[in-house]
Enzyme design. Sequence first.
Site, PDB file in Angstrom:
ATOM      1  N   TYR A   1      18.017  39.542  39.933  1.00 51.64           N
ATOM      2  CA  TYR A   1      18.432  38.562  40.945  1.00 51.64           C
ATOM      3  C   TYR A   1      18.309  39.179  42.342  1.00 51.64           C
ATOM      4  O   TYR A   1      17.654  38.634  43.231  1.00 51.64           O
ATOM      5  CB  TYR A   1      19.878  38.121  40.654  1.00 51.64           C
ATOM      6  CG  TYR A   1      20.532  37.389  41.790  1.00 51.64           C
ATOM      7  CD1 TYR A   1      20.061  36.141  42.192  1.00 51.64           C
ATOM      8  CD2 TYR A   1      21.623  37.938  42.474  1.00 51.64           C
ATOM      9  CE1 TYR A   1      20.663  35.477  43.258  1.00 51.64           C
ATOM     10  CE2 TYR A   1      22.222  37.276  43.519  1.00 51.64           C
ATOM     11  CZ  TYR A   1      21.739  36.045  43.905  1.00 51.64           C
ATOM     12  OH  TYR A   1      22.329  35.385  44.956  1.00 51.64           O
TER      13      TYR A   1
ATOM     14  N   THR B   1      21.431  38.102  49.694  1.00 50.90           N
ATOM     15  CA  THR B   1      22.628  38.522  48.962  1.00 50.90           C
ATOM     16  C   THR B   1      22.920  40.007  49.103  1.00 50.90           C
ATOM     17  O   THR B   1      21.999  40.823  49.257  1.00 50.90           O
ATOM     18  CB  THR B   1      22.446  38.191  47.464  1.00 50.90           C
ATOM     19  OG1 THR B   1      23.504  38.793  46.719  1.00 50.90           O
ATOM     20  CG2 THR B   1      21.138  38.711  46.908  1.00 50.90           C
TER      21      THR B   1
HETATM   22  N1  UFG Z   1      33.751  39.127  36.382  1.00 55.65           N
HETATM   23  C1  UFG Z   1      34.572  39.371  35.299  1.00 55.65           C
HETATM   24  N2  UFG Z   1      34.680  38.404  34.358  1.00 55.65           N
HETATM   25  C2  UFG Z   1      34.020  37.226  34.435  1.00 55.65           C
HETATM   26  C3  UFG Z   1      33.197  36.978  35.545  1.00 55.65           C
HETATM   27  C4  UFG Z   1      33.084  37.970  36.506  1.00 55.65           C
HETATM   28  O1  UFG Z   1      35.188  40.421  35.189  1.00 55.65           O
HETATM   29  O2  UFG Z   1      34.171  36.399  33.509  1.00 55.65           O
HETATM   30  C5  UFG Z   1      33.624  40.165  37.412  1.00 55.65           C
HETATM   31  C6  UFG Z   1      32.197  40.655  37.573  1.00 55.65           C
HETATM   32  O3  UFG Z   1      31.927  41.699  36.673  1.00 55.65           O
HETATM   33  C7  UFG Z   1      32.197  41.082  39.037  1.00 55.65           C
HETATM   34  C8  UFG Z   1      33.195  40.134  39.694  1.00 55.65           C
HETATM   35  O4  UFG Z   1      33.990  39.610  38.639  1.00 55.65           O
HETATM   36  O5  UFG Z   1      32.679  42.374  39.142  1.00 55.65           O
HETATM   37  C9  UFG Z   1      32.527  38.992  40.416  1.00 55.65           C
HETATM   38  O6  UFG Z   1      31.568  38.412  39.547  1.00 55.65           O
HETATM   39  P1  UFG Z   1      30.811  37.051  39.868  1.00 55.65           P
HETATM   40  O7  UFG Z   1      29.976  36.721  38.680  1.00 55.65           O
HETATM   41  O8  UFG Z   1      31.816  36.034  40.316  1.00 55.65           O
HETATM   42  O9  UFG Z   1      29.910  37.384  41.124  1.00 55.65           O
HETATM   43  P2  UFG Z   1      28.915  38.642  41.342  1.00 55.65           P
HETATM   44  O10 UFG Z   1      29.655  39.770  41.924  1.00 55.65           O
HETATM   45  O11 UFG Z   1      28.097  38.853  40.144  1.00 55.65           O
HETATM   46  O12 UFG Z   1      28.043  38.082  42.530  1.00 55.65           O
HETATM   47  C10 UFG Z   1      26.694  38.124  42.486  1.00 55.65           C
HETATM   48  C11 UFG Z   1      26.084  38.538  43.820  1.00 55.65           C
HETATM   49  C12 UFG Z   1      26.256  37.477  44.829  1.00 55.65           C
HETATM   50  C13 UFG Z   1      25.742  36.223  44.294  1.00 55.65           C
HETATM   51  C14 UFG Z   1      26.419  35.884  43.022  1.00 55.65           C
HETATM   52  C15 UFG Z   1      25.815  34.654  42.470  1.00 55.65           C
HETATM   53  O13 UFG Z   1      26.625  39.736  44.245  1.00 55.65           O
HETATM   54  O14 UFG Z   1      25.505  37.797  45.959  1.00 55.65           O
HETATM   55  O15 UFG Z   1      26.227  36.908  42.095  1.00 55.65           O
HETATM   56  O16 UFG Z   1      26.046  34.475  41.153  1.00 55.65           O
HETATM   57  F1  UFG Z   1      25.854  35.220  45.187  1.00 55.65           F
END
Ligand code: UFG
Length: 328
Positions: free
Chosen positions: A142, A118
Site C-alpha cells: 500500500y 500516506t
Molecule cells: N489494529 C489492531 N486491531 C485491529 C485493527 C487495527 O490492533 O483490529 C492496530 C493496527 O495493528 C495498527 C493500528 O491499530 O497498529 C491502526 O490500524 P488501522 O488499520 O486502523 O490503520 P493503519 O495504521 O494500518 O493505517 C494505515 C496507514 C494509513 C492509511 C490506512 C488506511 O498508515 O496511512 O492504513 O487503511 F490511511
Amino acid sequence: MSKKVLVTGGAGYIGSHACKALARAGYVPVTFDNISTGWEEAVKFGPLVKGDLLDKPAIEAALAEHAPIAVMHFAALSQVGESMQVPGKYWRENVLGAVNLVEAAVEAGCKNFVFSSTCATYGEHDNVLLDENTPQHPINAYGGSKLAIEQILADFSASHGLNHVIFRYFNVAGADPEGEVGEFHQPETHLIPLMLDAIEGKRPALTIFGTDYPTPDGTCIRDYVHVMDLVDAHVLGLKWLEEGKGNRVFNLGTGKGFSVREVVEHSNSVTNKPVPITEGPRRAGDCTKLVSGSERAEKELGWTPTRSTLETMIADAWRWHQNGHYEK
Ligand code: UFG
C-alpha cells in the site's frame, strides 16, 4: 459560476467528507467513483460520475463534461494488511489508475492536483517524529504504491507543468459531527470502528495485533487526525494551488502518538462501555510507530486542526456509529 473539482473516491470515507468541505467553501465537488468500496448515498454535495480509473476514456469524458479547475485524488485501495496478501492488486489499481488520471488531467489542461498520500510511505524509523524530509522506505505494498504515485506526480510536473500538493496522512478517524457522512467500510479493518463494533457486540472482541512491539506497552503507536480537520487542509491545499504557490508536500498529523491500548482506554472514558479485547499476533506490514508534527501545514497553509483530540474523534465516530450507516 462555481468552480468544479473532480473528486476521485468522493463516495468513500475521506472523499465524502472532502466533498462536504469543498461545497461549504463554494466549490462544486464532482465525484468520480466506481462504488467498489464507497457508497452512492455518501455522494450528497455534488454530482456523481460512476467510473473506474482503469478506464481512461471514462476519466476523459468526465473531465470534458465538467471542466474542473482541479483534481482531488482520494480513490485507492487502502488496507495495509490486504496489500501484503494481494500486492499485485494494489500496484495495478492504485498506480495504473493514477497514471490514467494524471495523464488525462494534463491532456485536458487541468493542471492542479491534490493527492492523498500516506505516512505508510515512510516505513520504520526508530522512535523519531517524522517530517516531510524523513526518507521514505515503505514496508508494505500500500505504502509502496502511494510512493510510486508521488514520483509519477513529480514526473508529470517536470514534463507537463502539473502543479500538485501531496498530503501524507497519518491515521484518519472520526466523522462529520453533523452526521451527514461518516466512516463505513465493508469489510471494516480500521481500529476505531472495529473497537466500536466490539463495544456494541457486533463482533466478539477487538483483536490487538501484536503486543511485542518495542513500545512502552508493546502495541503499535499511531498519530490520529480528525477527518474534518484533514479535509479542511485539502481546501487550503486547493487554494494554495489556485494561488500558484507550486508543488508542496505536507504531513497531516498531530505530533501525538497513541498506542492501540491507549486508544482502547480513551474509548472506555468516552463511551463508558468496556471494549472486549483479545491479543493476537502482529499484522504483516504494520510499522511500530508513525507520528508526525504538522508544523509545515500549520505555518504555510494556515491549517489549524480543531477536532483532532482522541476524545473528540472517538466521540464523533461513536455518534455516527450508533446513528448512521450506508446500505448498498
Ligand atoms: N489494529 C489492531 N486491531 C485491529 C485493527 C487495527 O490492533 O483490529 C492496530 C493496527 O495493528 C495498527 C493500528 O491499530 O497498529 C491502526 O490500524 P488501522 O488499520 O486502523 O490503520 P493503519 O495504521 O494500518 O493505517 C494505515 C496507514 C494509513 C492509511 C490506512 C488506511 O498508515 O496511512 O492504513 O487503511 F490511511
